[in-house]
Scaffold this motif. Structure first.
Motif, short mmCIF file in Angstrom:
data_model
loop_
_atom_site.label_atom_id
_atom_site.label_comp_id
_atom_site.label_asym_id
_atom_site.label_seq_id
_atom_site.Cartn_x
_atom_site.Cartn_y
_atom_site.Cartn_z
N ASN A 552 0.85 -1.19 0.00
CA ASN A 552 0.00 0.00 0.00
C ASN A 552 0.89 1.24 0.00
OD1 ASN A 552 -2.34 -1.55 0.11
ND2 ASN A 552 -2.22 -1.70 2.35
N VAL A 555 0.45 4.44 2.97
CA VAL A 555 0.69 4.28 4.41
C VAL A 555 2.18 4.44 4.68
CG1 VAL A 555 -1.30 2.78 4.66
CG2 VAL A 555 0.93 1.79 4.19
N THR A 566 7.98 7.74 12.40
CA THR A 566 7.08 6.74 12.95
C THR A 566 7.90 5.65 13.61
OG1 THR A 566 5.27 5.23 12.43
CG2 THR A 566 7.04 5.41 10.81
N SER A 570 4.31 0.51 13.78
CA SER A 570 3.25 1.23 13.06
C SER A 570 3.37 1.11 11.55
CB SER A 570 3.27 2.71 13.46
OG SER A 570 4.53 3.29 13.11
N GLN A 573 2.13 -3.92 7.65
CA GLN A 573 0.89 -4.07 6.90
C GLN A 573 0.77 -5.49 6.39
OE1 GLN A 573 1.05 -2.51 2.68
NE2 GLN A 573 2.66 -1.17 3.61
N THR A 589 6.14 6.73 2.32
CA THR A 589 5.80 7.95 1.58
C THR A 589 7.01 8.79 1.21
OG1 THR A 589 5.50 9.14 3.67
CG2 THR A 589 3.56 8.04 2.75
#
Length: 727
Positions: A552, A555, A566, A570, A573, A589
């Motif tokens: 993804n 995220v 982060t 966290s 996924q 990102t």
């Protein structure tokens, strides 16, 4: 690190087929290019075959060019070709003479005189002769003295008449242009011949007078002066007599001085005395009687009456023996002396007689040798004049007969009437065109494989990297290869499990040479198999060059963790691959930022290694991204994923040098997208037996060609049944 090393377990690649360069495989691979080349060659060759395949008729005659003028003297430099180059130039000159305008003009005149008109009405004589000059072919036959005169045409009538007329006109022209003698030369040669004849007669008369004095009739080159051999023999005998006389005198002097015969005369005087039978018998009796007297007198006193007579007898018999031996020695000495003196006298007389004869021969040899040498000189002069006379006569004969001589050129075979058409023909030329097209098509396919620098097989990758492959995967072109690919993935998963057990390390990174490495697919397929085997697997996308679309993108991921935005938990996924849910970490990102904070990466990897059984990390391409070098240096062990049919050998070599510079703890090799070369190796049989669980011979009941025929037949029947209307 001097060379790339591998501490990762590898798979057996002995069952893989070798790539090789085989025409069948090359055609299957480059069939489009081969078909295009075949079609272009056929289309270009069809008009050539149609035009050049026309049949024609031909007639030819053959004449011979001799290297020297026939029936002439070998020393006649005027009509002798001195070298091979001169002969070739002469042949070229004659070949050009055949197509000379005046030669062809006389040939046409001969044909018209014989009521054979070959000149077209639309052409004048000059234009027709110029046309014949282009059509007539004059070619020398290789390795022979013969030359061909040939003429080709679509009609067979009059071809042989034209060729024979041209040949006859050419021979007449050549003969008329030869060198001829003159009357002055004939008269001069005849006068010279008469002069030589007179000189020969005078010399022969002088030689006859000398032959009467010498007593010889032959004065050839091998004739030897008889006085030379007589003088040589006399001197040889005189030398031998002198040596024999000196030997006899030396023997006599040695005998007189030493009173003993030399070894060359046989037995000595002492041997004669010892070997004389009479003396030996007397000697034996004396010895026997002396021994008997010694036994009798042994123990007797000097006053005994028997001792004195015994001693007197002993003295008497020994004195008599010595006297006999002395008499024998004197007689033997006198005998030998007489013999030696006689031998010396004999040798001296022989030497004197031979010396006297030698002086006589030497006195006669001087005058004899002078006359003999004069006779030999006369013989030599006679032979020289006879040779000159022969040459003059030969020259006279040549000049008298030259007008009728064959000369340099003579006819070998006249032209025969043309009967059968000649030429390759359209059918043969078409077959040649098809064959040439096929050969060029196959050669082009093979040449493309030869110049192709990409890797195709696991063996090539192993040789370039210098390490065995830990895993490899076939190209999934059909359903069987896709099914067999699952078996290969399970084998690679087994390799990772063994390496984890042996090295206690469960973090494996994967990088490719370029973007076509498909390392992400290998990681996901392996992770799915490991998950099915009951292992906890984490897939991490660290490919900053081109993040994977399997995660993804919206995220947080690894880039956000390394940027400090982060935490570790966290960014986890769940992704789904091959109906299996896998834990994963996307790149995140921060795509443009690249890899940051390697210390945070190491902490995260250590944390994941404790939580999961296997951590599989996807790295950027090693040749395109500097992040790949940073990550390999930080993680310690890496798998190089090579994409067959895409990566060149030079790129693999450069990637190997990068790994040698980084010197990681362990390097593994995985070859992906390996093509299935049909017709090489036994991989096809192994795949069939793996998927069908039967023997290949039982499963493949038909040959490959028969199977293709049956498949085409089944497809044709299926199409035919669909095209027919239902009843």
């Amino acid at each position: 690190m001097g060379s790339t090393r591998s501490v990762i377990d590898h798979m057996d690649t002995s069952q893989l087929p070798g790539r090789g360069i085989k025409p069948i495989l090359s055609l299957r691979k480059h069939y489009r290019i081969s078909a295009l080349i075949w079609l272009v060659v056929v289309l270009a060759g069809l008009p050539v075959a149609w035009i050049k395949g026309q049949s024609y008729y031909a007639a030819e005659s053959v004449f011979q060019v001799a290297p020297n003028y026939m029936k002439t003297l070998s020393t006649d430099k005027e009509v002798e070709l001195q070298s091979n180059s001169q002969y070739r130039e002469f042949v070229n000159h004659l070949s050009s003479t055949v197509k000379r305008y005046d030669v062809l003009q006389r040939a046409l005149k001969k044909l018209r005189d014989g009521n054979v008109n070959v000149q077209p009405k639309a052409l004048s004589e000059r234009k027709y002769i110029e046309q014949l000059q282009k059509q007539i072919m004059v070619r020398a036959v290789p390795d022979t003295y013969m030359v061909r005169i040939a003429l080709e045409g679509a009609k067979r009538e009059t071809l042989s008449e034209i060729v024979n007329a041209v040949t006859t006109s050419f021979l007449e022209t050549t003969k008329s242009e030869q060198i001829f003698g003159s009357i002055e030369r004939l008269e001069m040669l005849q006068a010279n011949a008469e002069k030589l004849e007179g000189e020969i007669v005078a010399l022969e008369g002088q030689r006859v007078q000398l032959s009467e004095l010498l007593g010889l009739t032959t004065f050839g080159d091998n004739a030897i002066n008889p006085y030379d051999s007589m003088l040589f023999q006399a001197r040889e005998k005189f030398t031998a007599a002198s040596i024999e006389r000196a030997h006899a005198e030396a023997t006599l002097q040695a005998f007189l001085k030493q009173r003993e015969t030399p070894t060359s005369l046989g037995r000595s005087l002492m041997e004669m005395r010892l070997q004389d039978n009479g003396l030996q018998a007397l000697r034996n009796e004396v010895v026997k009687r002396s021994e008997e007297l010694e036994r009798n007198t042994t123990g007797l006193e000097d006053k005994h009456p028997a001792k004195r007579p015994a001693l007197a007898e002993y003295e008497s018999i020994n004195t008599r023996l010595k006297a006999k031996e002395a008499d024998f020695d004197q007689a033997a000495y006198a005998n030998v002396n007489t013999r030696l003196v006689a031998s010396v006298g004999q040798t001296q007389q022989v030497e004197a007689e031979i010396k006297l004869r030698l002086k006589e021969i030497e006195g006669q040899s001087t005058e004899y040798a002078r006359n003999f040498q004069k006779a030999m000189r006369l013989t030599s002069d006679i032979r020289k004049r006879e040779q000159e006379q022969k040459e003059v006569r030969d020259r006279l004969n040549y000049l008298q007969n030259e007008s009728s001589a064959i000369g340099f050129v003579r006819l070998v075979t006249p032209a025969l009437p043309a009967e059968m058409p000649m030429g390759v023909g359209k059918t043969k030329l078409l077959l040649i065109v098809f064959l040439l097209a096929t050969v060029l098509a196959v050669a082009a396919a093979v040449a493309l494989d030869l110049v192709d620098r990409r890797i195709y097989t696991v063996n090539e990758a192993e040789k370039l990297m210098g390490i065995p492959a830990a895993g490899w995967q076939l190209e999934g072109v059909d359903r069987p290869s896709q099914l067999y690919a699952k078996e290969q993935t399970r084998r690679f998963a087994s390799t990772l499990i063994r390496n984890k057990t042996r090295s206690a390390k469960n973090v494996f990174s994967f990088t490719s040479v370029k973007t076509v490495g498909a390392a992400t697919t290998v990681i996901l397929d392996t992770a799915a198999v490991l998950k099915q085997l009951g292992n906890r697997v984490l897939v991490v996308d660290a490919n900053s060059f081109l993040p994977s679309s399997a995660f993804n993108a919206g995220v947080f991921g690894l880039s956000d963790l390394l940027a400090g935005g982060t935490g570790v938990d966290s960014i986890l996924q769940t992704i789904r691959h091959q109906e299996v849910d896998l834990a994963g970490v996307g790149f995140g990102t921060q795509v443009g930022a690249g890899v940051q904070r390697l210390d945070l990466l190491k902490q995260a990897v250590n944390s994941w290694a404790q939580q999961y059984d296997f951590v599989l990390i996807d790295l950027p391409p090693v040749l395109l991204s500097a992040d790949a070098e940073l990550l390999i240096d930080a993680l310690g062990q890496v798998f190089m994923v090579l994409e067959a049919q895409s990566v060149s050998k030079g790129e693999v070599t450069r990637a190997k040098r990068v790994l040698e510079k980084l010197d990681p703890e362990a390097v593994g090799l995985f070859v992906n997208n390996v093509p299935m070369f049909q017709g090489a190796g036994y991989m096809r049989e192994l795949m069939v037996e793996t998927l069908t669980k039967e023997k290949f011979s039982d499963f493949m009941s038909l040959s490959g060609l028969r199977l293709q025929v049956e498949l085409l037949r089944a497809q044709w029947l299926q199409k035919r049944m669909k095209s027919q209307p239902p009843p």
